[in-house]
Write a protein that holds these residues in place. Structure first.
Motif, PDB file in Angstrom:
ATOM      1  N   CYS A  53       0.818  -1.352   0.077  1.00  0.00           N
ATOM      2  CA  CYS A  53       0.096  -0.203  -0.066  1.00  0.00           C
ATOM      3  C   CYS A  53       0.965   1.420   0.062  1.00  0.00           C
ATOM      4  O   CYS A  53       0.269   2.373  -0.325  1.00  0.00           O
ATOM      5  N   ASP A 103       2.169   0.355   6.342  1.00  0.00           N
ATOM      6  CA  ASP A 103       2.468  -0.979   7.107  1.00  0.00           C
ATOM      7  C   ASP A 103       1.460  -1.949   6.548  1.00  0.00           C
ATOM      8  O   ASP A 103       1.415  -3.015   7.283  1.00  0.00           O
ATOM      9  N   TYR A 148      -0.982   4.514  -1.003  1.00  0.00           N
ATOM     10  CA  TYR A 148      -1.596   4.987   0.123  1.00  0.00           C
ATOM     11  C   TYR A 148      -0.584   5.303   1.223  1.00  0.00           C
ATOM     12  O   TYR A 148      -0.143   4.139   1.950  1.00  0.00           O
ATOM     13  N   PRO A 149       0.343   6.415   1.395  1.00  0.00           N
ATOM     14  CA  PRO A 149       1.252   6.466   2.199  1.00  0.00           C
ATOM     15  C   PRO A 149       0.733   6.392   3.746  1.00  0.00           C
ATOM     16  O   PRO A 149       1.593   5.748   4.221  1.00  0.00           O
ATOM     17  N   ASP A 150      -0.305   6.663   3.896  1.00  0.00           N
ATOM     18  CA  ASP A 150      -0.782   6.470   5.601  1.00  0.00           C
ATOM     19  C   ASP A 150      -0.756   5.037   5.890  1.00  0.00           C
ATOM     20  O   ASP A 150      -1.119   4.789   6.902  1.00  0.00           O
ATOM     21  N   LEU A 151      -0.883   4.120   4.784  1.00  0.00           N
ATOM     22  CA  LEU A 151      -1.097   2.802   5.041  1.00  0.00           C
ATOM     23  C   LEU A 151       0.232   1.909   4.685  1.00  0.00           C
ATOM     24  O   LEU A 151       0.035   0.670   4.243  1.00  0.00           O
TER      25      LEU A 151
END
Length: 298
Positions: free
Chosen positions: A239, A248, A243-246
């Motif tokens: 991701c 992990d 989607y940098p915020d995801l």
């Protein structure tokens, strides 16, 4: 006596998938010209991104009427259960409740009328086949119950297919039509039609414009949503780029096909020789799987 028995075993160690099938055939039941086939099976096979485990038995008999018509009666009892339900998205669970184990007791007649000149490579003739299956509950289910509790499937399934073959020039013209519908009586108790019994479309046998089983209606029989799951291993998940915020998590963009209770299909093609054993085909395919059809109150 011409009785026979067989065993078939297939196993894939890496995926832990496979099948075990035991078969017994009695060709003259009660000393009559009525063959009896008894089959015991255990399978673990994938449907989309999950593995489905099935175990049970099938008993079937049939009778020939003349040279062309065969009529049969089939009873089956089996357990159908997803092996890895945690891999399902919440939307998939809501569509068909794939994460619930189901017991199925079903009976139904089938008929097959065949006037083809060759069952492997037909050039002339036609065939028609139809089947009905009624899955009935041996006991009820509570409306609020343990998700691990087995419940019995309760539905009526009907399907039919016909095909026609005719020589045309140096080739063969072939056309076929198929339809199917399922009416579920178990919905009020939250018992879905098992995924193994639902209709799918796409691929060389239904619609060659789509990959196998990837034809459907988005939001109805196809889940197109991206699902993010925790990442296993070192480094960022898949991701991260989109989607940098995801970072992990790992992203699965689908599609996830959940199947439908209704199916319609039409196939027409012209098959022609090119050279030796090499041939070609010009075809037109039309098919669709929908959530409900016909007797399913579409």
């Amino acid at each position: 006596s011409m009785r026979s028995a067989s065993i078939e075993v297939q196993y894939a160690p890496i995926s832990s998938r496979g099948r075990l099938i035991l078969t017994f055939r009695e060709p003259f039941l009660f000393n009559r010209d009525l063959p009896l086939n008894v089959l015991f099976f255990f399978t673990r096979e994938p449907i989309q991104k999950i593995d489905i485990e099935r175990a049970g038995t099938i008993v079937e008999t049939s009778k020939l009427f003349g040279r062309y018509l065969r009529v049969g009666l089939r009873y089956e009892y089996q357990r159908i259960e997803p092996v890895n339900p945690d891999d399902l998205s919440s939307i998939e669970r809501e569509f068909n409740k794939f994460d619930r184990p189901i017991l199925q007791s079903a009976i139904g007649p089938n008929a097959f009328y065949d006037r083809r000149d060759d069952i492997i490579d037909p050039h002339e003739g036609y065939y028609a086949t139809a089947a009905t299956k009624y899955a009935f509950p041996l006991k009820g289910c509570s409306l609020i119950r343990d998700p691990n509790e087995y419940c019995y499937a309760d539905y009526l399934k009907m399907s039919a297919q016909a095909a026609y073959f005719r020589p045309f020039g140096s080739g063969v013209f072939a056309v076929s039509a198929r339809a199917g519908a399922i009416n579920s009586y178990g919905d009020p108790e939250g018992v879905p039609v098992p995924i193994a019994e639902r209709f799918f479309a796409g691929g060389r046998s239904t619609n060659r414009a789509f990959d196998t089983d990837l034809l459907g209606i988005p939001g109805e029989t196809v889940d197109q949503n991206t699902v993010a799951r925790p990442h296993d291993g070192e480094g960022p998940g898949s991701c991260a780029d989109t989607y940098p915020d995801l970072a992990d998590r790992d992203c699965d963009a689908g599609p996830r096909i959940v199947g439908g209770n209704g199916f319609l299909g039409l196939n027409a093609e012209f098959r022609f020789p090119i050279f030796g054993n090499l041939g070609g085909a010009v075809f037109y395919d039309a098919a669709q799987v929908c959530e409900k059809l016909g007797i399913a109150h579409y």
